[in-house]
Motif scaffolding. Structure first.
Motif, PDB file in Angstrom:
ATOM      1  N   GLU A 124       0.840  -1.310   0.290  1.00 55.07           N
ATOM      2  CA  GLU A 124      -0.169  -0.025   0.223  1.00 55.07           C
ATOM      3  C   GLU A 124       0.895   1.309   0.197  1.00 55.07           C
ATOM      4  O   GLU A 124       1.705   1.511   0.677  1.00 55.07           O
ATOM      5  CB  GLU A 124      -0.675  -0.174   1.288  1.00 55.07           C
ATOM      6  CG  GLU A 124      -1.892   0.970   1.362  1.00 55.07           C
ATOM      7  CD  GLU A 124      -3.144   0.940   2.127  1.00 55.07           C
ATOM      8  OE1 GLU A 124      -2.671   1.500   2.960  1.00 55.07           O
ATOM      9  OE2 GLU A 124      -3.693  -0.248   2.779  1.00 55.07           O
ATOM     10  N   LEU A 125       0.604   2.853  -0.990  1.00 51.79           N
ATOM     11  CA  LEU A 125       1.394   3.199  -0.990  1.00 51.79           C
ATOM     12  C   LEU A 125       0.891   5.064  -0.181  1.00 51.79           C
ATOM     13  O   LEU A 125       1.296   5.131   0.653  1.00 51.79           O
ATOM     14  CB  LEU A 125       1.179   4.025  -2.092  1.00 51.79           C
ATOM     15  CG  LEU A 125       2.508   3.116  -3.802  1.00 51.79           C
ATOM     16  CD1 LEU A 125       2.169   3.464  -4.618  1.00 51.79           C
ATOM     17  CD2 LEU A 125       3.610   3.264  -2.835  1.00 51.79           C
ATOM     18  N   HIS A 126      -0.748   4.700  -0.199  1.00 52.30           N
ATOM     19  CA  HIS A 126      -1.546   5.525   0.556  1.00 52.30           C
ATOM     20  C   HIS A 126      -3.106   5.430   0.673  1.00 52.30           C
ATOM     21  O   HIS A 126      -2.868   4.378  -0.815  1.00 52.30           O
ATOM     22  CB  HIS A 126      -0.794   6.768  -0.198  1.00 52.30           C
ATOM     23  CG  HIS A 126      -1.387   6.964  -1.328  1.00 52.30           C
ATOM     24  ND1 HIS A 126      -0.385   7.237  -2.471  1.00 52.30           N
ATOM     25  CD2 HIS A 126      -2.461   7.265  -1.889  1.00 52.30           C
ATOM     26  CE1 HIS A 126      -0.672   7.504  -3.614  1.00 52.30           C
ATOM     27  NE2 HIS A 126      -1.995   7.527  -3.418  1.00 52.30           N
ATOM     28  N   ARG A 127      -3.355   6.340   1.631  1.00 56.07           N
ATOM     29  CA  ARG A 127      -5.364   6.142   1.075  1.00 56.07           C
ATOM     30  C   ARG A 127      -5.695   7.647   1.184  1.00 56.07           C
ATOM     31  O   ARG A 127      -4.591   8.901   1.825  1.00 56.07           O
ATOM     32  CB  ARG A 127      -5.658   5.281   2.382  1.00 56.07           C
ATOM     33  CG  ARG A 127      -5.551   3.930   2.794  1.00 56.07           C
ATOM     34  CD  ARG A 127      -6.231   3.239   4.202  1.00 56.07           C
ATOM     35  NE  ARG A 127      -5.619   2.275   4.145  1.00 56.07           N
ATOM     36  CZ  ARG A 127      -6.280   0.927   4.891  1.00 56.07           C
ATOM     37  NH1 ARG A 127      -7.451   1.581   5.337  1.00 56.07           N
ATOM     38  NH2 ARG A 127      -5.389  -0.055   4.534  1.00 56.07           N
ATOM     39  N   VAL A 128      -6.849   7.867   0.952  1.00 58.38           N
ATOM     40  CA  VAL A 128      -7.345   8.708   0.496  1.00 58.38           C
ATOM     41  C   VAL A 128      -8.593   9.008   1.133  1.00 58.38           C
ATOM     42  O   VAL A 128      -9.384   8.000   0.324  1.00 58.38           O
ATOM     43  CB  VAL A 128      -6.686   9.480  -0.575  1.00 58.38           C
ATOM     44  CG1 VAL A 128      -7.645  10.465  -1.333  1.00 58.38           C
ATOM     45  CG2 VAL A 128      -5.974   9.787  -1.535  1.00 58.38           C
TER      46      VAL A 128
END
Length: 426
Positions: A124-128
């Motif tokens: 996982e890179l990021h959550r928005v």
């Protein structure tokens, strides 16, 4: 398609790359085929050189009035000429074998791609965005059927499983989503809209690597044509057998089209609803770049796809796929996964992949560098910008109200004629 010369030069590196995809070493087999090919080429060259030399010697023998030698040389030339077609046929067969073998081997992951066998190893890179609290969230198909605006039974009567009929404002919502995405990508992201063919020939499907390995996943419309599984096929093949100028790169194109997939390997998965359909709508992004710009373009493409979900205010996360979970043509892939309240999880809505020159070799798509020295293969990228059907699912579930109606996202209101809410048809 891989370059056999690079495999020959560094077979160990090639096999290590395949091992990251859990594929057994292939270099020895490929090099053995190539050595047979090169031996035949050498034999043909020797035959041609000897034929040319013997033809000259015929004239010399005749000039010297050596009729016996001239006759022997003429016989030799005739024999060489007679033997050539068999050797040429042998060469054509071995070249076809080499091409077919190479065509079955996937692309090599970039060094930065995480190792792993399947989706459990994706990073996982990021959550928005944050999922909103929804009491007892309903699935999109429950919402659509209760509104009387999604009809699976009617679709089944005419087409069978994995089809749906959208009605009224849900049909308009799907159209609104596609128009919104295309307007965003063309007006703000610099993509040129294309209305491409939905039927393509074998060569186009081969060029983007849907054929031959994945024939069972496709719909064949006739002996000559396939229905596109994604507009990636049509858009990427725009540069097929072309030599572009470096100044024409990057080439960025987009299309919103129906797509058709047999879903041969998905038995038992997502059997209800719109997640996995035989026919669906998708907005596709394709970029064609010079080699040194491809990774930068990959990041840009990802940002363009993510912006769609940001504008729709849909929570999502972005992951880097591990080597074992990437598509056949990809060197590196980002997946964007949108939040679905009814499943209480994130589901893929876009994949953005950089393919290097893998597809370009299959299509013979090249560019001429600004210095004018020779030609090089372009690099290709593709991504969903995004899957319209899955965006429809996400909007229905994330914007559901307690009374079963669907609030229209602000970004779509102008496309929906100012409609604020989708309610049951009267």
């Amino acid at each position: 398609m891989h370059d056999i010369r690079l495999i020959r030069d560094d077979p160990d590196s090639f096999d290590r790359g395949l091992a990251r995809r859990a594929i057994t070493p292939q270099s020895a087999r490929l090099i053995a085929i190539d050595e047979r090919r090169r031996e035949i080429i050498g034999r043909l060259q020797t035959m041609q050189e000897r034929r040319n030399a013997a033809s000259k010697e015929v004239g010399q023998a005749k000039a010297a009035k050596d009729e016996a030698r001239a006759a022997a040389l003429i016989e030799e030339v005739g024999r060489l000429k007679q033997d050539a077609p068999a050797a040429e046929a042998e060469l054509a067969a071995i070249e076809q074998e080499l091409t077919a073998t190479l065509a079955e081997i996937p692309n090599i992951p970039l060094a930065e791609v995480p190792d792993g066998p399947d989706e459990t190893a994706n990073v996982e890179l990021h959550r928005v965005g944050s999922p909103r609290e929804i009491h007892d969230p309903k699935a999109h198909y429950e919402l659509g059927e209760a509104l009387g605006l999604i009809d699976f039974e009617a679709a089944s009567r005419m087409s069978g499983a994995r089809f749906a009929v959208l009605k009224g404002q849900v049909a308009r919502l799907e159209r609104a989503l596609a128009s919104f995405m295309l307007d965003l990508h063309t007006s703000e992201h610099g993509y040129t809209e294309i209305a491409p063919p939905l039927l393509v020939r074998d060569e186009a499907m081969f060029g983007t690597a849907q054929l031959p390995k994945f024939a069972d996943d496709q719909f064949r419309a006739s002996f000559d044509f396939w229905l596109i599984p994604t507009a990636e096929v049509s858009l990427t093949n725009l540069v097929r057998e072309q030599i572009l100028g470096e100044a024409e790169l990057p080439l960025r194109v987009t299309a919103g089209t129906p797509c058709f997939r047999a879903e041969a390997g998905s038995a038992g998965r997502d059997t209800r609803g719109l997640i996995r359909q035989h026919q669906f709508t998708k907005v596709e992004l394709v970029s064609v770049t010079a080699p040194d710009k491809a990774l930068e373009e990959h990041e840009r493409m990802l940002a363009c796809a993510e912006e769609v979900l940001k504008r729709l205010d849909l929570p999502f996360r972005t992951v880097t796929l591990c080597a074992g979970d990437m598509g056949f043509s990809s060197q590196k892939t980002y997946d964007i996964e949108v939040w679905l309240p009814a499943q209480n999880t994130y589901r893929e809505i876009s994949s953005c992949s950089v393919c290097g020159d893998f597809q370009a070799r299959r299509m013979n798509a090249r560019f001429r560098p600004a210095d004018g020295k020779g030609t090089r293969f372009v690099h290709t990228l593709n991504g969903s910008g995004v899957a319209v059907g899955r965006a429809l699912v996400a909007v229905l579930e994330n914007y559901q109200e307690e009374d079963g109606s669907i609030a229209v996202p602000p970004a779509l209101k102008s496309y929906m004629g100012g409609l604020e809410r989708i309610e049951r048809a009267s």
